[in-house]
Write an enzyme that holds these catalytic residues in place. Structure first.
Site, PDB file in Angstrom:
ATOM      1  CB  VAL A 152      -0.921   0.044   1.238  1.00 39.93           C
ATOM      2  CG1 VAL A 152      -1.788   1.303   1.207  1.00 39.93           C
ATOM      3  CG2 VAL A 152      -1.793  -1.199   1.315  1.00 39.93           C
ATOM      4  CE  LYS A 225      -2.425  -0.250  -4.291  1.00 36.90           C
ATOM      5  NZ  LYS A 225      -2.128   0.868  -5.212  1.00 36.90           N
TER       6      LYS A 225
END
Length: 338
Positions: A152, A225
């Site tokens: 992420v 994410k």
């Protein structure tokens, strides 16, 4: 620490190069002596117990298409599972191609490594999106660590901010722009009044979008994410199937114009609250900290004590992601000495 790298594309090569270039500093500052003992790609593996010569296997990859073609250390018939099972190593670095459909084969690689009591570092969203709670449970059972900072935000420490820097506070919700491709497209549509199809083509020509941009445009990349953020920062045990997802295909220049008239911009916002986890395009005020342009990512943590905290940075790139993975390696080293 002995490392196995599974996947030797842009990120895998950048990580290996970063580790090799910083060996002296890592030893001096962190007491960390990384040694890459195996690298696996689609053509096989390169293995050397005392440590591989990065430049040699990199040249074999460029020249022959696979590290397994190195005449001294190449093993063309060996698979990733073979290497994880049989090569002595402390950490498996899993950076094989991402599969958002079911997370494979990376999911199986990670599971095998954890069962073999090897720590794992990955930047692969697929396995985490589909099986985050199960993987963390497996790591805990085998008393090893699973780290994924690069999954992420690339090199931007989005996960570290939420997990480590807000200790003692409570994150009540998260809102963010987690995909640089769609943010580039929406930025072009707003600033240049460019139709989506044209903006997408520009993104592909600039290298910001894949030839098949489906996972980006449909919001799946952002949703993956978001799953990682929800689990890691908010202890919400969700998977990809729990996220309501709507991409940007239905956003047209008229919708962007209406948002402009209201002094707003349209952004693909991923959010997790007490009630829902969702990804959808929505207008936000132009003064909102999440109003970032181009391929930037931005995440706002809403906390009970510190209020709103926003972090902004580039969300992709081989070197950037490798820097996050190096932080994970240092984190594992420190955890072993506590």
């Amino acid at each position: 620490m002995r490392l196995i790298i599974v996947g030797f594309g842009t990120v895998g090569q950048a990580f290996a190069r970063t580790v090799m270039a910083r060996q002296r500093g890592l030893l001096r500052v962190f007491g960390l002596r990384p040694r890459i003992v195996a690298v696996v790609d689609r053509g096989g593996a390169a293995v050397k117990a005392h440590g591989l010569d990065f430049e040699a296997i990199y040249k074999a990859k460029l020249r022959e298409g696979s590290v397994s073609r190195d005449p001294a250390v190449g093993r063309p018939s060996v698979t990733a599972h073979d290497v994880i099972e049989t090569v002595d190593a402390d950490v498996v670095v899993e950076v094989s191609p991402t599969n958002l459909v079911d997370g494979e084969p990376a999911l199986s690689y990670i599971e095998t490594a954890l069962k073999r009591k090897r720590h794992v570092i990955t930047a692969n969203k697929g396995p985490l999106a589909h099986a985050f709670p199960a993987l963390m449970e497996l790591a805990a059972y085998n008393r090893v660590l699973l780290r994924f900072s690069g999954a992420v935000g690339g090199g931007t420490p989005i996960l570290d901010l939420g997990k480590k820097c807000l200790l003692g506070d409570t994150v009540s919700s998260i809102y963010g722009i987690l995909n640089g491709t769609t943010n580039y497209i929406l930025t072009r549509m707003f600033e240049a009044k460019t139709p989506m199809a044209t903006a997408l083509r520009e993104a592909q020509e600039a290298g910001y979008a894949e030839a098949d941009p489906t996972s980006d445009v449909e919001g799946l990349d952002s949703a993956c994410k978001l799953v990682i953020l929800a689990n890691w920062v908010m202890d919400r045990p969700i998977t990809l199937s729990d996220v309501k997802v709507r991409g940007i295909r239905e956003v047209d220049v008229d919708a962007v114009a209406r948002a402009r008239d209201a002094d707003c911009v349209i952004k693909l916002i991923a959010s997790i609250t007490e009630k829902a986890a969702e990804v959808k395009p929505q207008p936000i005020p132009r003064t909102n900290p999440l109003n970032v342009g181009g391929v930037l990512n931005a995440v706002t943590y809403r906390t009970l004590s510190a209020g709103e905290i926003t972090i902004i940075g580039h969300g992709a790139g081989g070197v950037e992601t490798a820097s996050s993975m190096l932080r994970d390696l240092i984190d594992i080293r420190r955890s072993l000495t506590v």
